[in-house]
Design a protein around this motif. Sequence first.
Motif, short mmCIF file in Angstrom:
data_model
loop_
_atom_site.label_atom_id
_atom_site.label_comp_id
_atom_site.label_asym_id
_atom_site.label_seq_id
_atom_site.Cartn_x
_atom_site.Cartn_y
_atom_site.Cartn_z
N ASP A 187 -16.17 -38.83 -30.74
CA ASP A 187 -16.82 -37.52 -30.87
C ASP A 187 -17.81 -37.29 -29.73
O ASP A 187 -17.88 -36.19 -29.18
N ALA A 188 -18.57 -38.31 -29.38
CA ALA A 188 -19.53 -38.19 -28.27
C ALA A 188 -18.81 -37.96 -26.96
O ALA A 188 -19.22 -37.12 -26.14
N CYS A 189 -17.71 -38.66 -26.73
CA CYS A 189 -16.93 -38.50 -25.51
C CYS A 189 -16.31 -37.10 -25.45
O CYS A 189 -16.34 -36.45 -24.40
N ASP A 190 -15.77 -36.63 -26.56
CA ASP A 190 -15.21 -35.29 -26.62
C ASP A 190 -16.29 -34.25 -26.29
O ASP A 190 -16.04 -33.31 -25.52
N ALA A 191 -17.46 -34.41 -26.87
CA ALA A 191 -18.56 -33.47 -26.64
C ALA A 191 -18.98 -33.49 -25.17
O ALA A 191 -19.25 -32.44 -24.58
N TYR A 192 -19.01 -34.67 -24.57
CA TYR A 192 -19.36 -34.80 -23.15
C TYR A 192 -18.39 -34.03 -22.27
O TYR A 192 -18.79 -33.30 -21.36
N ASN A 193 -17.09 -34.17 -22.55
CA ASN A 193 -16.07 -33.55 -21.72
C ASN A 193 -16.07 -32.03 -21.79
O ASN A 193 -15.48 -31.38 -20.92
N SER A 194 -16.73 -31.45 -22.77
CA SER A 194 -16.85 -29.99 -22.85
C SER A 194 -18.33 -29.56 -22.77
O SER A 194 -18.66 -28.44 -23.14
N SER A 195 -19.19 -30.43 -22.27
CA SER A 195 -20.63 -30.18 -22.26
C SER A 195 -21.08 -29.33 -21.07
O SER A 195 -20.47 -29.36 -20.00
N PRO A 196 -22.17 -28.61 -21.25
CA PRO A 196 -22.76 -27.88 -20.12
C PRO A 196 -23.29 -28.83 -19.05
O PRO A 196 -23.31 -28.48 -17.86
N GLU A 197 -23.67 -30.04 -19.43
CA GLU A 197 -24.17 -31.02 -18.45
C GLU A 197 -23.05 -31.43 -17.49
O GLU A 197 -23.26 -31.49 -16.28
#
Length: 111
Positions: free
Chosen positions: A68-78
């Motif tokens: 979940d964290a990796c998925d969120a990173y790959n679509s993150s504004p950062e």
Amino acid sequence: MNKKKVIQIVGIDCGPEVEGKFNKWYENVHIPLLLKFKRLRKVTRYTTPEPAGDYPKYLSVMEFDNKDACDAYNSSPELAAAREESKQTWGGKGYEVRWRVRYQAIKIFER
């Protein structure tokens, strides 16, 4: 929530004429931008100690607590901001991301 750790690895090459500039930028600008994403736990860089055939010279390993964290990173504004900064600095030239892949831990063995 899935509790298995995930790594995302990125294989990168750059020309010898920009290697110093690339490494300085990658470590002092790019990685700090990525680490603004709080769920990215760690980034480790590697290089080949000798030529390695068709493999990229540089490897970055990003560590996450779970998928979940990796998925969120790959679509993150950062991540989007880091990619935009890269385009502005390099204009799509000077280095090449040869591949990007992620792996989920099966089992961790420790001494």
